[in-house]
Design a protein around this motif. Structure first.
Motif, PDB file in Angstrom:
ATOM      1  N   SER A 287       0.833  -1.208   0.000  1.00  0.00           N
ATOM      2  CA  SER A 287       0.000   0.000   0.000  1.00  0.00           C
ATOM      3  C   SER A 287       0.867   1.257   0.000  1.00  0.00           C
ATOM      4  O   SER A 287       0.533   2.253  -0.658  1.00  0.00           O
ATOM      5  CB  SER A 287      -0.930   0.000   1.222  1.00  0.00           C
ATOM      6  N   CYS A 288       1.968   1.188   0.728  1.00  0.00           N
ATOM      7  CA  CYS A 288       2.893   2.317   0.790  1.00  0.00           C
ATOM      8  C   CYS A 288       3.435   2.630  -0.607  1.00  0.00           C
ATOM      9  O   CYS A 288       3.431   3.784  -1.051  1.00  0.00           O
ATOM     10  CB  CYS A 288       4.041   1.993   1.749  1.00  0.00           C
ATOM     11  N   LEU A 289       3.876   1.601  -1.320  1.00  0.00           N
ATOM     12  CA  LEU A 289       4.413   1.795  -2.669  1.00  0.00           C
ATOM     13  C   LEU A 289       3.339   2.270  -3.641  1.00  0.00           C
ATOM     14  O   LEU A 289       3.597   3.116  -4.500  1.00  0.00           O
ATOM     15  CB  LEU A 289       5.037   0.492  -3.170  1.00  0.00           C
ATOM     16  N   ALA A 290       2.141   1.715  -3.503  1.00  0.00           N
ATOM     17  CA  ALA A 290       1.050   2.099  -4.400  1.00  0.00           C
ATOM     18  C   ALA A 290       0.741   3.589  -4.278  1.00  0.00           C
ATOM     19  O   ALA A 290       0.527   4.282  -5.286  1.00  0.00           O
ATOM     20  CB  ALA A 290      -0.196   1.275  -4.097  1.00  0.00           C
ATOM     21  N   LEU A 291       0.729   4.114  -3.047  1.00  0.00           N
ATOM     22  CA  LEU A 291       0.421   5.527  -2.839  1.00  0.00           C
ATOM     23  C   LEU A 291       1.610   6.423  -3.195  1.00  0.00           C
ATOM     24  O   LEU A 291       1.415   7.559  -3.648  1.00  0.00           O
ATOM     25  CB  LEU A 291      -0.019   5.766  -1.397  1.00  0.00           C
ATOM     26  N   ARG A 292       2.816   5.916  -3.021  1.00  0.00           N
ATOM     27  CA  ARG A 292       3.997   6.670  -3.490  1.00  0.00           C
ATOM     28  C   ARG A 292       3.929   6.851  -5.001  1.00  0.00           C
ATOM     29  O   ARG A 292       4.209   7.928  -5.537  1.00  0.00           O
ATOM     30  CB  ARG A 292       5.281   5.938  -3.116  1.00  0.00           C
ATOM     31  N   TYR A 293       3.555   5.772  -5.686  1.00  0.00           N
ATOM     32  CA  TYR A 293       3.420   5.829  -7.149  1.00  0.00           C
ATOM     33  C   TYR A 293       2.322   6.822  -7.548  1.00  0.00           C
ATOM     34  O   TYR A 293       2.484   7.614  -8.478  1.00  0.00           O
ATOM     35  CB  TYR A 293       3.111   4.439  -7.690  1.00  0.00           C
ATOM     36  N   GLU A 294       1.214   6.775  -6.810  1.00  0.00           N
ATOM     37  CA  GLU A 294       0.103   7.700  -7.089  1.00  0.00           C
ATOM     38  C   GLU A 294       0.559   9.140  -6.927  1.00  0.00           C
ATOM     39  O   GLU A 294       0.203  10.012  -7.745  1.00  0.00           O
ATOM     40  CB  GLU A 294      -1.061   7.405  -6.135  1.00  0.00           C
TER      41      GLU A 294
ATOM     42  N   LEU B 211      15.999  10.582 -10.954  1.00  0.00           N
ATOM     43  CA  LEU B 211      16.490   9.860  -9.777  1.00  0.00           C
ATOM     44  C   LEU B 211      15.346   9.466  -8.846  1.00  0.00           C
ATOM     45  O   LEU B 211      15.402   8.417  -8.197  1.00  0.00           O
ATOM     46  CB  LEU B 211      17.518  10.706  -9.018  1.00  0.00           C
ATOM     47  N   GLU B 212      14.310  10.297  -8.761  1.00  0.00           N
ATOM     48  CA  GLU B 212      13.138   9.946  -7.950  1.00  0.00           C
ATOM     49  C   GLU B 212      12.444   8.718  -8.521  1.00  0.00           C
ATOM     50  O   GLU B 212      12.037   7.818  -7.782  1.00  0.00           O
ATOM     51  CB  GLU B 212      12.166  11.125  -7.886  1.00  0.00           C
ATOM     52  N   TRP B 213      12.279   8.709  -9.865  1.00  0.00           N
ATOM     53  CA  TRP B 213      11.686   7.529 -10.495  1.00  0.00           C
ATOM     54  C   TRP B 213      12.545   6.302 -10.232  1.00  0.00           C
ATOM     55  O   TRP B 213      12.039   5.220  -9.905  1.00  0.00           O
ATOM     56  CB  TRP B 213      11.555   7.747 -12.007  1.00  0.00           C
ATOM     57  N   LEU B 214      13.860   6.467 -10.383  1.00  0.00           N
ATOM     58  CA  LEU B 214      14.770   5.332 -10.194  1.00  0.00           C
ATOM     59  C   LEU B 214      14.710   4.811  -8.768  1.00  0.00           C
ATOM     60  O   LEU B 214      14.664   3.583  -8.546  1.00  0.00           O
ATOM     61  CB  LEU B 214      16.204   5.753 -10.538  1.00  0.00           C
TER      62      LEU B 214
ATOM     63  N   ASN C 279      11.480  -5.056  -2.961  1.00  0.00           N
ATOM     64  CA  ASN C 279      10.434  -5.647  -2.123  1.00  0.00           C
ATOM     65  C   ASN C 279       9.561  -6.651  -2.868  1.00  0.00           C
ATOM     66  O   ASN C 279       8.585  -7.155  -2.317  1.00  0.00           O
ATOM     67  CB  ASN C 279       9.567  -4.544  -1.519  1.00  0.00           C
ATOM     68  N   GLY C 280       9.921  -6.938  -4.120  1.00  0.00           N
ATOM     69  CA  GLY C 280       9.236  -7.999  -4.858  1.00  0.00           C
ATOM     70  C   GLY C 280       7.943  -7.601  -5.535  1.00  0.00           C
ATOM     71  O   GLY C 280       7.202  -8.459  -6.011  1.00  0.00           O
ATOM     72  N   PHE C 281       7.660  -6.294  -5.636  1.00  0.00           N
ATOM     73  CA  PHE C 281       6.428  -5.845  -6.290  1.00  0.00           C
ATOM     74  C   PHE C 281       6.751  -5.509  -7.747  1.00  0.00           C
ATOM     75  O   PHE C 281       6.835  -4.348  -8.156  1.00  0.00           O
ATOM     76  CB  PHE C 281       5.831  -4.646  -5.556  1.00  0.00           C
ATOM     77  N   HIS C 282       6.930  -6.562  -8.532  1.00  0.00           N
ATOM     78  CA  HIS C 282       7.420  -6.397  -9.905  1.00  0.00           C
ATOM     79  C   HIS C 282       6.385  -5.763 -10.825  1.00  0.00           C
ATOM     80  O   HIS C 282       6.748  -5.013 -11.744  1.00  0.00           O
ATOM     81  CB  HIS C 282       7.872  -7.752 -10.450  1.00  0.00           C
ATOM     82  N   ALA C 283       5.101  -6.053 -10.610  1.00  0.00           N
ATOM     83  CA  ALA C 283       4.069  -5.451 -11.455  1.00  0.00           C
ATOM     84  C   ALA C 283       4.040  -3.932 -11.263  1.00  0.00           C
ATOM     85  O   ALA C 283       3.913  -3.176 -12.233  1.00  0.00           O
ATOM     86  CB  ALA C 283       2.707  -6.059 -11.134  1.00  0.00           C
ATOM     87  N   VAL C 284       4.154  -3.490 -10.015  1.00  0.00           N
ATOM     88  CA  VAL C 284       4.202  -2.052  -9.727  1.00  0.00           C
ATOM     89  C   VAL C 284       5.458  -1.441 -10.345  1.00  0.00           C
ATOM     90  O   VAL C 284       5.417  -0.342 -10.918  1.00  0.00           O
ATOM     91  CB  VAL C 284       4.190  -1.806  -8.200  1.00  0.00           C
ATOM     92  N   ALA C 285       6.564  -2.182 -10.253  1.00  0.00           N
ATOM     93  CA  ALA C 285       7.825  -1.692 -10.808  1.00  0.00           C
ATOM     94  C   ALA C 285       7.741  -1.498 -12.317  1.00  0.00           C
ATOM     95  O   ALA C 285       8.236  -0.500 -12.855  1.00  0.00           O
ATOM     96  CB  ALA C 285       8.951  -2.668 -10.464  1.00  0.00           C
TER      97      ALA C 285
ATOM     98  N   ALA D  61       5.761   1.618 -13.090  1.00  0.00           N
ATOM     99  CA  ALA D  61       6.569   2.797 -12.766  1.00  0.00           C
ATOM    100  C   ALA D  61       7.670   3.006 -13.803  1.00  0.00           C
ATOM    101  O   ALA D  61       7.948   4.148 -14.208  1.00  0.00           O
ATOM    102  CB  ALA D  61       7.173   2.654 -11.375  1.00  0.00           C
ATOM    103  N   CYS D  62       8.279   1.923 -14.247  1.00  0.00           N
ATOM    104  CA  CYS D  62       9.347   2.015 -15.248  1.00  0.00           C
ATOM    105  C   CYS D  62       8.822   2.604 -16.558  1.00  0.00           C
ATOM    106  O   CYS D  62       9.451   3.485 -17.161  1.00  0.00           O
ATOM    107  CB  CYS D  62       9.957   0.639 -15.516  1.00  0.00           C
ATOM    108  N   GLU D  63       7.689   2.098 -16.997  1.00  0.00           N
ATOM    109  CA  GLU D  63       7.121   2.570 -18.264  1.00  0.00           C
ATOM    110  C   GLU D  63       6.747   4.048 -18.170  1.00  0.00           C
ATOM    111  O   GLU D  63       7.003   4.830 -19.100  1.00  0.00           O
ATOM    112  CB  GLU D  63       5.911   1.720 -18.629  1.00  0.00           C
TER     113      GLU D  63
END
Length: 253
Positions: A90-97, A117-120, A129-135, A138-140
Motif C-alpha cells: 500500500s505504501c508503494l502504491a500511494l507513493r506511485y500515485e 532519480l526519484e523515479w529510479l 520488495n518484490g512488487f514487480h508489477a508495480v515496478a 513505474a518504469c514505463e
C-alpha cells in the motif's frame, strides 16, 4: 483486544476523518504499536492496516476535486502511515500515485516535476520488495516522462545528458528484470496448475480401475470361499456317511 486499545483505535480513526494529517497523528499511530505482547501487537497492526485501507480509500476518493497541494499532503500522510504499520504494498502504491499526480501537474507547476532519480529510487524500492508489477508500471511511466523531458533546470540542479542516459539505462534494466520475474512466476503458476489438473484427471481415471480391481478381488475371494465351503460340506457329508455305516455294521470297524 482491551477497551483502552479500542478507544485508541477510535481516536486514530477520528483524527483521520477530521483530516489531522500532521506529524502528531503519525507519532500517535507509532505509539499504538508499542507493545510487549507479541500477539496483541499482531492484532493491533492488523486492525490498523484495515482501518488505514478503508479510510484512505474513502478520503482519496473525496479529494479528487481539491488542489494538487492538498492531494499530495493526504498521499504523503498515508504513505508514512502504511510504512509505520508495515504494509509495503500500500505504501508503494500511494507513493506511485503521488509521483503520477506530480507529473501530471508538472506541465503548469514546474517544481512538481519528478526527477529521473526519484523515479529510479521508487523503481528500486519496488523491485527490492518484490512488487514487480508495480515496478513495471513505474518504469514505463518513468521512461515516458524522462524521454519527453529535455535537459532542464530544476531549482539549482541541472540534469545532464549523461545522468539522464544512465538513469534511463538502469530503469530499462530494472523493467526487463521485473518483466522476466513476472513471466517466470507466471510459468511456474501455469506449471503448477497443469500438474494439479493432471493429478485430478488421473485420480478420476484411477477410481473406476480401483473399483474394478476391488470388485474382481472381492469376487475372487468369494469364489474361493464358496469352493472351500463346498469342500467342507462334502467332507462333512462323507464323515457322516462313514459314521452311519459304522453304526449299522459294527464289524466294519
Amino acid at each position: 483486544m482491551s477497551d483502552s486499545v479500542e478507544q485508541q483505535l477510535s481516536l486514530f480513526r477520528y483524527l483521520i476523518q477530521t483530516r489531522s494529517f500532521g506529524d502528531s497523528t503519525l507519532r500517535f499511530l507509532d505509539s499504538l504499536l508499542v507493545s510487549k505482547d507479541v500477539k496483541s501487537l499482531v492484532e493491533i497492526r492488523s486492525s490498523l492496516n484495515q482501518l488505514l485501507k478503508s479510510e484512505s480509500l474513502s478520503i482519496i476518493q473525496s479529494i479528487t476535486a481539491e488542489s494538487v497541494h492538498n492531494k499530495l499532503i493526504v498521499l504523503d500522510f498515508f504513505v508514512c502511515a502504511f510504512a509505520i504499520v508495515g504494509d509495503l504494498e500500500s505504501c508503494l502504491a500511494l507513493r506511485y500515485e503521488a509521483l503520477v499526480v506530480r507529473e501530471l501537474k508538472s506541465a503548469t507547476i514546474q517544481l512538481l516535476h519528478v526527477s529521473p532519480l526519484e523515479w529510479l529510487n521508487f523503481v528500486e524500492d519496488a523491485v527490492k520488495n518484490g512488487f514487480h508489477a508495480v515496478a513495471v508500471k513505474a518504469c514505463e511511466n518513468a521512461l515516458r516522462c524522462i524521454g519527453n523531458s529535455d535537459v532542464q533546470k530544476l531549482g539549482r540542479d541541472v540534469i545532464s545528458d549523461n545522468l539522464k542516459a544512465n538513469t534511463i539505462s538502469e530503469i530499462t534494466r530494472l523493467r526487463n528484470f521485473s518483466l522476466a520475474s513476472i513471466t517466470s512466476r507466471s510459468v511456474q503458476v501455469q506449471a503448477t496448475e497443469y500438474l494439479e489438473r493432471k493429478t485430478r484427471e488421473q485420480q478420476k481415471l484411477d477410481l473406476p480401475y480401483k473399483e474394478k480391481r476391488c470388485l474382481a478381488s472381492t469376487s475372487f475371494r468369494n469364489g474361493i470361499k464358496r469352493q472351500n465351503m463346498r469342500k467342507l460340506y462334502k467332507r462333512q457329508t462323507l464323515l457322516r456317511a462313514n459314521s452311519e455305516m459304522q453304526g449299522q455294521h459294527p464289524n466294519l470297524s
